[in-house]
Enzyme design. Structure first.
Site, PDB file in Angstrom:
ATOM      1  N   GLY A 277       5.717  17.986  -3.362  1.00  0.00           N
ATOM      2  CA  GLY A 277       5.479  17.174  -2.288  1.00  0.00           C
ATOM      3  C   GLY A 277       5.342  15.823  -1.944  1.00  0.00           C
ATOM      4  CB  SER A 278       4.468  14.291   0.962  1.00  0.00           C
ATOM      5  OG  SER A 278       4.455  14.988   2.059  1.00  0.00           O
ATOM      6  CB  VAL A 279       1.400  12.994  -3.531  1.00  0.00           C
ATOM      7  CG1 VAL A 279       0.632  13.753  -3.068  1.00  0.00           C
ATOM      8  CG2 VAL A 279       2.177  14.268  -4.084  1.00  0.00           C
ATOM      9  CG  PHE A 280       7.561  13.183  -6.492  1.00  0.00           C
ATOM     10  CD1 PHE A 280       6.786  13.818  -7.107  1.00  0.00           C
ATOM     11  CD2 PHE A 280       9.160  12.531  -6.507  1.00  0.00           C
ATOM     12  CE1 PHE A 280       7.640  13.536  -8.161  1.00  0.00           C
ATOM     13  CE2 PHE A 280       9.479  12.479  -7.780  1.00  0.00           C
ATOM     14  CZ  PHE A 280       8.949  12.924  -8.740  1.00  0.00           C
ATOM     15  CE  LYS A 281       8.069  12.007   1.837  1.00  0.00           C
ATOM     16  NZ  LYS A 281       7.094  12.527   3.519  1.00  0.00           N
TER      17      LYS A 281
END
Lengths: 568, 105
Positions: A277-281
């Site tokens: 999820g967003s940690v990948f951003k």
């Protein structure tokens, strides 16, 4: 000759040769006796060593100890007694079975009867790894045909502490999984016939028992507070890749190998892959900055929905105005991240992730990490979803290593579970520029320090934590399950010069009073990370800084001295 | 000639005695050596067990509750100060016991 002697006058002459002969014989016999004695001594000189070995020699392995980075014991060999029978010498089978059943309540009588009936066998294991007390009980039964061997058995004094990392051994004390397997394959074990304790120096892990415990305890408390199904966290030294703690709940006991094989107990840090999820951003934004496509101040219009094929991407909480790249990161805008990835192009995005070693299988001392799951076809829509961490799954350890190189100034980080010799710095392999790294650090710090940041609950006074939240819906049958999420928080501290990275994941937390009824990472994973940081900071010899004294390092006590825990 | 033979005989007997007694001594020494080796082995095994026990007693999940009971916890920002003056200034704001501690340092 002597019969002819009486006729010859001088008797002395006749006796002379006879006496000489007798004397010679006497001396010869004496010398023979001496010689025989010598030969006997030569043959039986080391009599003690030739004590008869059993025909079936049980082979076992003497293993070096495993200690943590400060020399505190994690695994060691102890002597145990193993019971065997010689069926040929057993007199009364039924008596043996009855009396043994009194000591071992779970005895399999039929199997034992079958084993003892075979008189051709001279060696049958009955029980291995008995404590001295039980061995004494069996000994007191006074049964002929039973005997003991002393064997080595692995003991884990820490109990379940770091169970996943340590792995386990089989009944012959041979390493099968985790670090125990690494010990067999790389460090070496000694094959022994009896209980001979290995004299090899201990294997020193990079794990710190204190940090590991603090992380496990905080995760356990988080699982309880947020009613999660599981949790995991890793603490990584971003300067050299040493793993300080790697915890996965539910924990496993290295002394009970069966436990780690149950699917629910898999190591969530390195043996399972997840869509993060967003940690990948963090990576998407870092790529856009590193390719000089944007600066943190560049404004992007993220108000409209993003349409690709039959998919529509939109933000849950739209700001209703164009956002800067830094704001996209802090507000965790899916549309913004997707736009950045599209701007770079599928090819470049793929290449960037490849450079961070996210597309290949990673290996550590504890064995290969679960290989990343990549989309079969990588087109525009995949680029869009991967930009915010969906459609690609990987082991948290692999992601943490990539994220570490984003915050540490851009140098490649290869995680290790074994303590690297001090001064053996890693080869500097730049993955992103130092400037990109500095900008990412500033954004991560803002995300925690600003009241509007999603990570504000991760703030710990004096540690300058920075980070990024991630709330990933878990894939279920027929699509994503909205209420089942993996909420995670990627943090590093202190942000002006990061030393440690903490990546915390909570699996399927529930929205309850503790988390304000929400299942988002900012309400559960972020505060959990804050609690972890506030506990491990002092353990790692890092004292909270006073905001007034920024820059001047102060150290009131020395937690870094290792000698006091030394086991040897 | 006779003297030589007699001498040789005596030497033989004497060396036989020496051999016998040294053989006997050797056996005694070997027994003692075996005993010592067993003792070493035992001591090693005891050390291994004691080491494991010490580590077991010192495991963090046992120490933590004990430490918490004594009121110990992770160092917090409130416990450190850049200078003695800063500590005193902060302490005069309320917490007197902290001021004493800082002075002690």
């Amino acid at each position: 000759m002597s019969t002819a002697a009486p006729d010859i006058p001088p008797p002395r002459r006749a006796n002379g040769p006879l006496r000489t002969l007798i004397a010679t014989l006497g001396v010869a016999i004496a010398f023979l006796a001496v010689g025989a004695q010598l030969i006997r001594l030569a043959l039986l000189g080391q009599g003690e060593l030739s004590a008869s070995l059993n025909e079936t020699v049980a082979q076992s392995f003497a293993r070096p100890d495993i200690v943590d980075r400060n020399g505190r014991l994690l695994a060691t060999d102890v002597e145990v007694y193993s019971l065997f029978a010689d069926p040929a010498r057993v007199i009364d089978r039924d008596e043996v079975i009855e009396k043994l059943a009194a000591v071992f309540s779970d005895l399999d009588r039929a199997a034992l009867r079958k084993d003892l009936s075979d008189r051709n066998r001279r060696f049958v294991w009955l029980r291995r790894g008995l404590s001295p007390r039980v061995a004494q009980q069996v000994h007191n039964l006074g049964l002929p045909g039973l005997d003991f061997r002393r064997e080595l058995r692995r003991a884990y004094p820490g109990g379940r502490l770091a169970g996943h990392v340590i792995g386990y051994v089989n009944i012959d004390n041979k390493g099968v999984a985790g670090i125990e397997r690494y010990v067999d394959e790389v460090v070496g074990v000694e094959s022994v016939q009896a209980a001979t304790i290995a004299e090899r120096p201990p294997v020193r892990l990079s794990i710190d028992i204190g940090v590991q415990h603090a992380v496990e305890a905080e995760l356990a408390s988080a699982v309880e507070r947020f009613e999660a199904k599981g949790a995991a966290a890793i603490v990584l030294d971003v300067t050299n890749g040493e793993v300080l703690a790697s915890a996965s709940l539910p924990t496993v006991d290295p002394a009970r190998p069966g436990m780690s094989l149950e699917p629910g107990n898999l190591d969530k840090i390195s043996s399972s892959t997840f869509e993060l999820g967003s940690v990948f951003k963090t990576l998407t934004v870092a790529m856009a900055l590193d390719r000089a496509l944007v600066t943190p101040e560049t404004i992007l219009d993220v108000r409209k929905q993003l349409v690709s094929g039959r998919f529509t991407i939109k933000d849950l909480h739209s700001a209703g105005r164009p956002l800067s790249v830094a704001e996209i990161f802090i507000r965790s805008s899916n549309v913004g991240a997707a736009m950045l990835a599209l701007q770079a192009g599928t090819q470049n995005f793929q290449q960037f992730l490849g450079r961070l070693s996210l597309l290949d299988v990673m290996k550590t001392e504890a064995g290969p990490v679960a290989p990343p799951q990549l989309p079969k076809r990588w087109g525009e829509i995949e680029t869009i979803t991967i930009a915010y961490g969906h459609g690609i799954a990987m082991a948290p350890l692999q992601f943490a290593a990539a994220a570490a190189s984003i915050v540490n100034g851009g140098q490649k980080v290869s995680p290790t579970f074994v303590k690297r010799p001090t001064g053996a710095g890693q080869a500097d392999i730049p993955l992103v520029s130092a400037e990109t790294s500095a900008r990412m650090r500033a954004m991560m710090r803002r995300n925690v320090a600003e009241p509007g940041g999603t990570g504000k609950r991760a703030e710990v006074q004096g540690y300058e934590v920075g980070g990024k939240t991630g709330t990933a819906e878990m894939p279920g049958p027929g699509g994503y399950r909205e209420k089942a999420v993996i909420s995670s928080f990627l943090a590093a501290f202190p942000m002006d010069e990061p030393r440690y990275l903490v990546f915390t994941l909570l699996f399927e937390p529930k929205g309850n009073k503790e988390s304000g009824g929400e299942v988002v990472a900012s309400r559960n994973a972020a505060p959990t990370t804050a609690r972890i940081v506030s506990r491990i900071g002092p353990l790692l010899g890092m004292l909270p800084k006073q905001s007034a004294s920024l820059g001047g390092r102060i150290l009131a006590f020395d937690a870094a001295s290792a000698a006091k825990y030394e086991a040897r | 000639m006779r003297i030589i033979i007699l001498g040789a005989l005596l030497m033989t007997i004497a060396s036989a005695f020496v051999l016998y007694s040294s053989n006997y001594d050797t056996r005694q020494f070997e027994l003692r050596l075996a005993d010592q080796e067993r003792a070493i082995e035992k001591a090693r095994s005891d050390i291994a067990v004691l080491k494991a026990e010490r580590a077991h007693l010192g495991r963090p999940d046992r120490i933590e509750p004990l430490a918490r009971e004594l009121g110990l916890g992770p160092a917090s920002e409130r416990q450190v100060a850049p200078s003695a003056e800063a500590a005193l200034a902060r302490a005069s704001g309320g917490n007197a016991s902290l001021a004493l501690k800082s002075k002690g340092n």
